[in-house]
Design a protein around this motif. Structure first.
Motif, PDB file in Angstrom:
ATOM      1  N   LEU A 138     -49.080  43.597   5.412  1.00 42.38           N
ATOM      2  CA  LEU A 138     -48.776  44.814   5.369  1.00 42.38           C
ATOM      3  C   LEU A 138     -47.033  44.805   5.683  1.00 42.38           C
ATOM      4  CD1 LEU A 138     -51.018  46.487   8.093  1.00 42.38           C
ATOM      5  CD2 LEU A 138     -51.036  47.129   5.760  1.00 42.38           C
ATOM      6  N   SER A 139     -46.408  45.726   5.188  1.00 43.77           N
ATOM      7  CA  SER A 139     -44.818  45.919   5.614  1.00 43.77           C
ATOM      8  C   SER A 139     -44.563  46.604   7.091  1.00 43.77           C
ATOM      9  CB  SER A 139     -44.229  46.841   4.523  1.00 43.77           C
ATOM     10  OG  SER A 139     -44.664  48.061   4.849  1.00 43.77           O
ATOM     11  N   LYS A 140     -43.766  46.299   7.591  1.00 46.78           N
ATOM     12  CA  LYS A 140     -43.302  46.771   8.653  1.00 46.78           C
ATOM     13  C   LYS A 140     -43.309  48.268   9.038  1.00 46.78           C
ATOM     14  CE  LYS A 140     -39.883  46.597  12.341  1.00 46.78           C
ATOM     15  NZ  LYS A 140     -38.517  46.043  12.872  1.00 46.78           N
ATOM     16  N   THR A 141     -43.009  48.986   7.807  1.00 40.67           N
ATOM     17  CA  THR A 141     -43.074  50.314   7.844  1.00 40.67           C
ATOM     18  C   THR A 141     -44.652  51.024   8.093  1.00 40.67           C
ATOM     19  OG1 THR A 141     -41.293  50.301   6.415  1.00 40.67           O
ATOM     20  CG2 THR A 141     -42.632  52.554   6.556  1.00 40.67           C
ATOM     21  N   MET A 142     -45.464  50.275   7.204  1.00 38.44           N
ATOM     22  CA  MET A 142     -46.892  50.680   7.089  1.00 38.44           C
ATOM     23  C   MET A 142     -47.608  50.258   8.383  1.00 38.44           C
ATOM     24  SD  MET A 142     -48.009  52.033   4.840  1.00 38.44           S
ATOM     25  CE  MET A 142     -48.761  52.484   3.129  1.00 38.44           C
ATOM     26  N   ALA A 143     -47.080  49.115   8.863  1.00 38.57           N
ATOM     27  CA  ALA A 143     -47.815  48.583  10.407  1.00 38.57           C
ATOM     28  C   ALA A 143     -47.590  49.478  11.360  1.00 38.57           C
ATOM     29  CB  ALA A 143     -47.410  47.098  10.412  1.00 38.57           C
ATOM     30  N   ASN A 144     -46.186  50.126  11.337  1.00 31.42           N
ATOM     31  CA  ASN A 144     -45.841  50.936  12.544  1.00 31.42           C
ATOM     32  C   ASN A 144     -46.594  52.305  12.586  1.00 31.42           C
ATOM     33  OD1 ASN A 144     -43.893  49.527  13.860  1.00 31.42           O
ATOM     34  ND2 ASN A 144     -42.413  50.208  12.306  1.00 31.42           N
ATOM     35  N   ARG A 145     -47.501  52.652  11.339  1.00 31.84           N
ATOM     36  CA  ARG A 145     -48.374  53.748  11.393  1.00 31.84           C
ATOM     37  C   ARG A 145     -49.595  53.542  12.144  1.00 31.84           C
ATOM     38  NH1 ARG A 145     -44.796  54.178   7.108  1.00 31.84           N
ATOM     39  NH2 ARG A 145     -44.212  56.244   6.680  1.00 31.84           N
ATOM     40  N   ILE A 146     -49.944  52.304  12.522  1.00 27.78           N
ATOM     41  CA  ILE A 146     -51.172  52.006  13.103  1.00 27.78           C
ATOM     42  C   ILE A 146     -51.083  51.672  14.528  1.00 27.78           C
ATOM     43  CG2 ILE A 146     -53.183  50.355  12.984  1.00 27.78           C
ATOM     44  CD1 ILE A 146     -52.171  49.634   9.922  1.00 27.78           C
TER      45      ILE A 146
END
Length: 70
Positions: free
Chosen positions: A59-67
């Protein structure tokens, strides 16, 4: 707490997935659903490799920040 705040080797339970509907559907298709267990395998500059439902996912940092996890 956000998934990006977890250390390598730690486990958590998905509490919430933020973002637009399209983003939430994409993450759900990868196995990130509320109540699902997730373990961080490694982290590099905020980008993560995690185990979810016995599958490794990058996961990119951007996607991981949504979880959000607990």
């Amino acid at each position: 707490m956000l998934l990006t705040m977890m250390q390598a080797g730690s486990e958590g339970v998905v509490q919430k997935i933020g973002g637009k509907d399209e983003t939430r559907r994409f993450l759900e298709s990868l196995g990130f659903v509320e109540g699902g267990r997730v373990r961080v395998v490694s982290e590099f500059s905020g980008n993560l490799i995690v185990n979810i439902k016995e599958t490794r996912v990058a996961l990119s940092k951007t996607m991981a920040n949504r979880i959000h996890v607990a």
